[in-house]
Design a protein around this motif. Structure first.
Motif, short mmCIF file in Angstrom:
data_model
loop_
_atom_site.label_atom_id
_atom_site.label_comp_id
_atom_site.label_asym_id
_atom_site.label_seq_id
_atom_site.Cartn_x
_atom_site.Cartn_y
_atom_site.Cartn_z
N GLY A 185 1.19 -1.31 -0.19
CA GLY A 185 -0.28 0.03 0.41
C GLY A 185 0.94 1.14 -0.27
N VAL A 186 -0.04 2.26 -0.71
CA VAL A 186 0.72 3.80 -0.68
C VAL A 186 0.75 4.43 0.86
CG1 VAL A 186 0.83 5.88 -1.32
CG2 VAL A 186 -0.28 3.72 -2.74
N SER A 187 1.67 5.00 1.44
CA SER A 187 1.57 5.48 2.33
C SER A 187 2.95 7.24 2.36
CB SER A 187 2.75 5.21 3.57
OG SER A 187 3.92 4.99 2.94
N ASP A 188 3.47 7.21 1.73
CA ASP A 188 3.86 8.81 1.94
C ASP A 188 3.89 9.11 -0.03
OD1 ASP A 188 5.53 10.84 1.44
OD2 ASP A 188 7.44 9.56 1.74
N LEU A 189 2.92 10.08 -0.01
CA LEU A 189 2.54 10.08 -1.81
C LEU A 189 3.48 11.83 -2.31
CD1 LEU A 189 -1.30 11.61 -0.88
CD2 LEU A 189 -0.47 9.69 -2.14
N ALA A 190 3.99 11.61 -1.60
CA ALA A 190 5.69 12.39 -1.81
C ALA A 190 6.33 11.38 -2.78
CB ALA A 190 6.45 13.43 -1.23
N GLY A 191 6.66 9.56 -2.04
CA GLY A 191 7.70 9.64 -1.87
C GLY A 191 6.70 8.18 -3.38
N LEU A 192 5.31 8.43 -3.42
CA LEU A 192 4.84 7.09 -4.75
C LEU A 192 4.81 8.27 -5.65
CD1 LEU A 192 2.91 5.41 -5.22
CD2 LEU A 192 1.31 6.48 -5.21
N ASP A 193 5.16 9.55 -5.64
CA ASP A 193 5.62 9.76 -7.08
C ASP A 193 7.05 10.06 -7.51
OD1 ASP A 193 3.20 11.75 -7.66
OD2 ASP A 193 3.41 13.50 -7.04
N ALA A 194 7.87 10.33 -6.60
CA ALA A 194 9.50 9.74 -6.25
C ALA A 194 9.63 9.09 -7.22
CB ALA A 194 10.68 10.30 -5.38
N ASP A 195 9.20 7.62 -6.90
CA ASP A 195 8.89 6.45 -7.31
C ASP A 195 8.50 5.30 -8.63
OD1 ASP A 195 11.12 5.92 -5.75
OD2 ASP A 195 9.89 5.40 -3.46
N SER A 196 7.49 6.45 -8.70
CA SER A 196 6.33 6.03 -9.45
C SER A 196 6.29 5.57 -10.86
CB SER A 196 5.12 6.89 -9.78
OG SER A 196 4.35 6.03 -10.79
N HIS A 197 6.33 4.81 -11.83
CA HIS A 197 6.74 4.35 -13.07
C HIS A 197 5.58 5.52 -13.90
CE1 HIS A 197 2.91 1.91 -14.22
NE2 HIS A 197 2.97 2.57 -12.51
N LYS A 198 6.41 5.00 -15.25
CA LYS A 198 5.82 7.13 -16.55
C LYS A 198 3.83 6.51 -16.41
CE LYS A 198 6.04 7.84 -20.76
NZ LYS A 198 6.41 7.50 -22.60
#
Length: 639
Positions: free
Chosen positions: A509-522
């Protein structure tokens, strides 16, 4: 069977629906294809390291065309789909391990037709006159975000880009005469269910494209499933009316084929979806979703003529003359591949995702409910009461597990799932929520999550649990919420910002939205601009809604499951949260799985996670629990 049931506390009932039964019984079925009287489909093999294989049924014989170690899968957009294509007696498929396209002629062994490399392919169509495939290609060779194009792959392995410049491509479809190609594009920051464009072009003798023309679509119109009728008329599904309906483009005009307050399309999470097709005379046979339930119908003169069938969810449909092949399920029917004769209505089941279902006495059938939620809105869900053939609780109300689905533009369906029955047969009630933002209820309902992720979805889960507690169905002191991926954020937010739930479970699951942006695929790299807000305005909201920034408000026990190969929601999303809970003294368990990505495929992984999750709930609620199945940090000592 003895009608007198034995007494046992809710949540402790013995059940024959074990974790091993869940893992072994549910064979993932996908991508139905038809050719003449033959039906092809993909089936998962959990016992074979989670690989996917291609099967063909012709006459009464089923043959596996891709024996181990072949794994028919692609990771274009990371979610894949559209990993194979059939024409005549030949099948082409993408092999997961090497990204190579292979060809299978008849019953021969697979032969490579492309070269290994950093190019992934999906959504093939055969261009027979030019001896090539037209595919969606995702090129990872340059590093960073991949480059997506429409690409021709000749049978000697040569690859030629046909169209480029857009961020994403999908659904290349050749007209029956092979002279016109249709396809879809969209650009960041949009997701395909927000806005796509439909294009056509002439295919010249040398294979290049000319006269590229935009037919329909834009930033606020979602188009999916372009298909050509037998007479060469381009059809497509558009939500321009607020509902995904079928249209046709002819003579420079666009006409509605059938206007109905229902969904004839699905969000483009994966390639290769199909919800309508044509009989030889051009009659459209389709499936559509109305208030979360699938129907089957013909379209005649703009009117829907429903076709009786036992299903409430139809995932894929392929027309084969006077019959259809489909993947479908219902509350008492696990997902299955079936053929329905359109003239007689006769149904033949060709493959079941679960070969041996438990007796119906063990199965909980859902109640479709709607209930008021925040701001005067309405949310939808399926409620499963506890049910066991041999046990019942002497008193009290059952604990409730609220499921928040992924996506978040996903959809909860009522098809029989052993993973749900695993809980209900042990004395847990289950609420599977179609919160605002879910598919199946029109664009307005889908867009109700715009800017509200982590708020509206959470409210709908909270209000659903309260609704059942007020009705007297469940114990308000034993409410659990669980979710995976985007549903994991819903779970974490519900536990952090509300007091209703007592325990939580997060699968990748997603806990850190900023981290999700940084790690996300295209594919999902800009999704949060829609779900929350564009940057830099989103920074304050990211901090506000990310549970990782509010661990001081989270004091409920949690268990986390994480695949170490997950590229969609990488392990740090779970690890940072787990460590924060450990440091705060909150009971927490964390299980990692080698070789698993976004969603667990291996039988051993499914067994381990389900058993650990049950153990965790039982320990937290003080119920009987066997040997330790997962380490729990900060576990209170028994008095």
């Amino acid at each position: 069977m003895n009608d007198v049931k034995k007494p046992a506390v809710y949540g402790t009932w013995p059940s024959p629906i074990t974790a091993a039964v869940v893992a072994e019984g549910a064979v993932p079925l996908s991508q139905v294809m038809v050719q003449g009287d033959a039906i092809y489909w993909l089936a998962g093999r959990a016992a074979e390291a989670g690989r996917t294989t291609l099967l063909r049924r012709r006459g009464g014989e089923v043959r596996e065309l891709t024996p181990a170690p072949f794994n028919v899968r692609t990771r274009v957009h990371e979610y894949g789909g559209g990993a194979c294509h059939v024409a005549g007696d030949t099948v082409w498929f993408s092999n997961f391990a090497d990204n190579v396209i292979y060809m299978v002629r008849g019953d021969e062994a697979p032969v490579a037709v492309s070269r290994a490399g950093q190019q992934r392919h999906a959504d093939f169509v055969l261009d027979a006159p030019r001896q090539r495939l037209i595919t969606v290609r995702e090129d990872h060779s340059a590093g960073g975000y991949p480059v997506n194009t429409l690409c021709a792959v000749a049978f000697d392995g040569t690859e030629t880009v046909l169209a480029d410049g857009a961020d994403f491509y999908s659904s290349p479809r050749l007209s029956p005469d092979g002279r016109t190609l249709a396809w879809l594009t969209w650009d960041l920051p949009r997701m395909p269910w927000q806005g796509t464009e439909l294009w056509t072009a002439r295919v010249q003798d040398d294979g290049t494209l000319a006269g590229i023309t935009r037919v329909a679509g834009g930033a606020h119109e979602s188009i999916c499933e372009p298909e050509w009728s037998p007479s060469g008329v381009l059809h497509f599904v558009s939500d321009r009316s607020g509902w995904w309906n079928i249209y046709r483009a002819q003579g420079g005009a666009i006409d509605t084929v059938c206007r109905h307050r229902a969904e004839f399309g699905l969000p483009h999470w994966v390639f290769g979806m199909s919800m309508y097709g044509f009989q030889p005379d051009g009659t459209i046979v389709c499936t559509y979703i109305e208030e979360g339930v699938s129907k089957l119908a013909r379209i005649v003169d703009g009117a829907l003529h429903t076709i009786d069938n036992p299903y409430q969810e139809i995932r894929e449909l392929r027309v084969m003359g006077d019959a259809v092949a489909l993947l479908a399920g219902a509350p008492t029917i696990a997902l299955e591949l079936a053929r329905i004769d359109l003239a007689t209505g006769a149904r033949t089941v060709l493959e079941r995702s679960i070969a041996n279902l438990p007796d119906k006495a063990w199965l909980s059938e859902p109640e479709s409910i709607s209930y008021p939620t925040m701001g005067g809105g309405v949310a939808y869900a399926f409620y499963y009461p506890p049910r066991n053939a041999e046990y019942d609780a002497p008193d009290g109300k059952p604990p409730l597990i609220v499921i928040s689905h992924g996506g978040p533009t996903g959809m909860a369906a009522s098809t029989l799932k052993l993973a749900t029955q695993y809980w209900t047969s042990r004395g847990f009630a289950v609420l599977d929520v179609n919160y605002r933002g879910s598919t199946g209820f029109g664009r307005a309902y889908r867009d109700a999550l715009k800017g509200q992720w982590g708020v509206a979805d959470v409210e709908d889960c909270v209000f659903g649990a309260r609704h059942l507690a007020v009705r007297g169905d469940v114990d308000p002191e034993r409410l659990i919420i669980r979710g995976g991926s985007a549903g994991g954020l819903t779970t974490l937010c519900a536990l952090t910002f509300h007091d209703d739930f007592k325990i939580g479970c997060s699968y990748y699951g997603v806990s850190d939205l900023a981290g999700l942006d940084a790690d996300s695929h295209k594919f999902e790299s800009r999704y949060n601009e829609y779900l929350i807000a564009p940057q830099p305005e989103a920074q304050a909201l990211y901090r506000e809604r990310s549970p990782i920034n509010h661990t001081d408000k989270l004091n409920k026990p949690m268990i986390f499951f994480q695949g170490l190969d997950d590229k969609v929601v990488p392990p740090p999303q779970s690890e940072v949260m787990v460590q924060a809970l450990r440091e705060r003294g909150v009971p927490v368990a964390y299980m990692t799985l080698e070789g698993e990505g976004h969603g667990f495929r291996k039988a051993a992984s499914i067994v381990a996670t389900l058993e650990a999750e049950l153990y965790f709930y039982q320990r937290m609620f003080g119920l009987a629990a066997g040997p330790e199945l997962v380490a729990i940090d900060n576990l209170p000592q028994a008095e």
